[in-house]
Motif scaffolding. Structure first.
Motif, mmCIF file in Angstrom:
data_model
loop_
_atom_site.group_PDB
_atom_site.id
_atom_site.type_symbol
_atom_site.label_atom_id
_atom_site.label_comp_id
_atom_site.label_asym_id
_atom_site.label_seq_id
_atom_site.Cartn_x
_atom_site.Cartn_y
_atom_site.Cartn_z
ATOM 1 N N GLU A 177 0.819 -1.206 0.000
ATOM 2 C CA GLU A 177 0.000 0.000 0.000
ATOM 3 C C GLU A 177 0.861 1.268 0.000
ATOM 4 O O GLU A 177 2.003 1.268 0.461
ATOM 5 C CB GLU A 177 -0.940 0.020 1.212
ATOM 6 N N PHE A 178 0.277 2.345 -0.517
ATOM 7 C CA PHE A 178 0.903 3.661 -0.435
ATOM 8 C C PHE A 178 0.873 4.067 1.030
ATOM 9 O O PHE A 178 -0.198 4.240 1.618
ATOM 10 C CB PHE A 178 0.115 4.669 -1.282
ATOM 11 N N HIS A 179 2.040 4.207 1.620
ATOM 12 C CA HIS A 179 2.160 4.609 3.028
ATOM 13 C C HIS A 179 3.234 5.688 3.051
ATOM 14 O O HIS A 179 4.418 5.418 2.891
ATOM 15 C CB HIS A 179 2.546 3.408 3.884
ATOM 16 N N SER A 214 8.784 7.601 2.457
ATOM 17 C CA SER A 214 9.823 8.582 2.782
ATOM 18 C C SER A 214 11.042 7.918 3.418
ATOM 19 O O SER A 214 12.140 8.466 3.387
ATOM 20 C CB SER A 214 9.273 9.675 3.694
ATOM 21 N N GLU A 215 10.852 6.720 3.956
ATOM 22 C CA GLU A 215 11.964 5.971 4.538
ATOM 23 C C GLU A 215 12.648 5.066 3.520
ATOM 24 O O GLU A 215 13.542 4.304 3.860
ATOM 25 C CB GLU A 215 11.462 5.134 5.726
ATOM 26 N N GLY A 216 12.201 5.130 2.257
ATOM 27 C CA GLY A 216 12.888 4.405 1.195
ATOM 28 C C GLY A 216 12.097 3.317 0.505
ATOM 29 O O GLY A 216 12.575 2.737 -0.471
ATOM 30 N N GLN A 217 10.880 3.027 0.939
ATOM 31 C CA GLN A 217 10.084 1.966 0.310
ATOM 32 C C GLN A 217 9.301 2.539 -0.884
ATOM 33 O O GLN A 217 8.072 2.553 -0.909
ATOM 34 C CB GLN A 217 9.150 1.319 1.344
#
Length: 196
Positions: A36-38, A43-46
């Motif tokens: 999912e878009f989280h 922002s942590e790289g995923q």
């Protein structure tokens, strides 16, 4: 009996069935937490979540609503596309919608679903209808434009939100539709050239 021919050739059936199977398998194997878009995790790289989120759903009703959208597009516009074009549109519009949400919708923290890219495919199909001088093309284009305008004015549907156990991300519909317009630029250019 009604003079209505469904596009049942394999080249028209394989793309939507494949998309439906992929979305169903992702739901069946409960891949939401991974795909999912989280916003925080992205922002942590995923960063894969920007794109992968387009193909998963919050619950089975969410999936069913998008499967109906896939069916609707198949009935209306299957004959306008090829297997290659269909998957190119699905992949590009998925990436476009995810990037649009990431860049322009900072309030959306979590997002899932096909509806943004499906809006793009419908817009492209309506413009293809117009290019081919199909009488329903302009009606469909105006109809989708009216739907998008109403959503932006009235806000997300609370009823649909309750069904899918999530707020309806109407921003994704608009972003996807803009993507469909951009994909249709070659159609509009070729239509202009044929008129000139």
């Amino acid at each position: 009996m009604f003079g209505f021919n469904l596009p049942i050739s394999p080249q028209y059936i394989i793309p939507p069935v494949t998309l439906a199977i992929i979305a169903t398998l992702l739901m069946l194997f409960d891949m939401r937490d991974t795909l999912e878009f989280h916003r925080q995790l992205i922002s942590e790289g995923q960063i894969w979540r920007i794109w992968s989120s387009q193909y998963i759903h919050t619950n089975w009703m969410h999936l069913v609503l998008n499967l109906v959208g896939i069916l609707f597009i198949w009935v209306l516009h299957a004959e306008h596309t090829s297997i290659r074009r269909y998957f190119t549109h699905v992949l590009l519009l998925g990436l476009w919608t995810g990037l649009g949400i990431w860049l322009f919708c900072p309030d959306i923290r979590v997002y899932t679903g096909l509806s943004g890219l499906l809006h793009g495919i419908i817009v492209w199909g309506a413009l293809k209808d117009i290019q081919m001088k199909e009488p329903t093309g302009m009606l469909l284009f105006l109809g989708i434009g009216g739907k998008l305008a109403w959503e932006q004015y009235a806000g997300p549907s609370a009823e649909v939100g309750n069904l899918i156990d999530s707020r309806v991300a109407i921003e994704s519909h608009l972003i996807g539709a803009i993507g469909g317009l951009l994909l249709a630029i070659p159609l509009l250019k070729s239509n202009h050239n044929s008129v000139s």
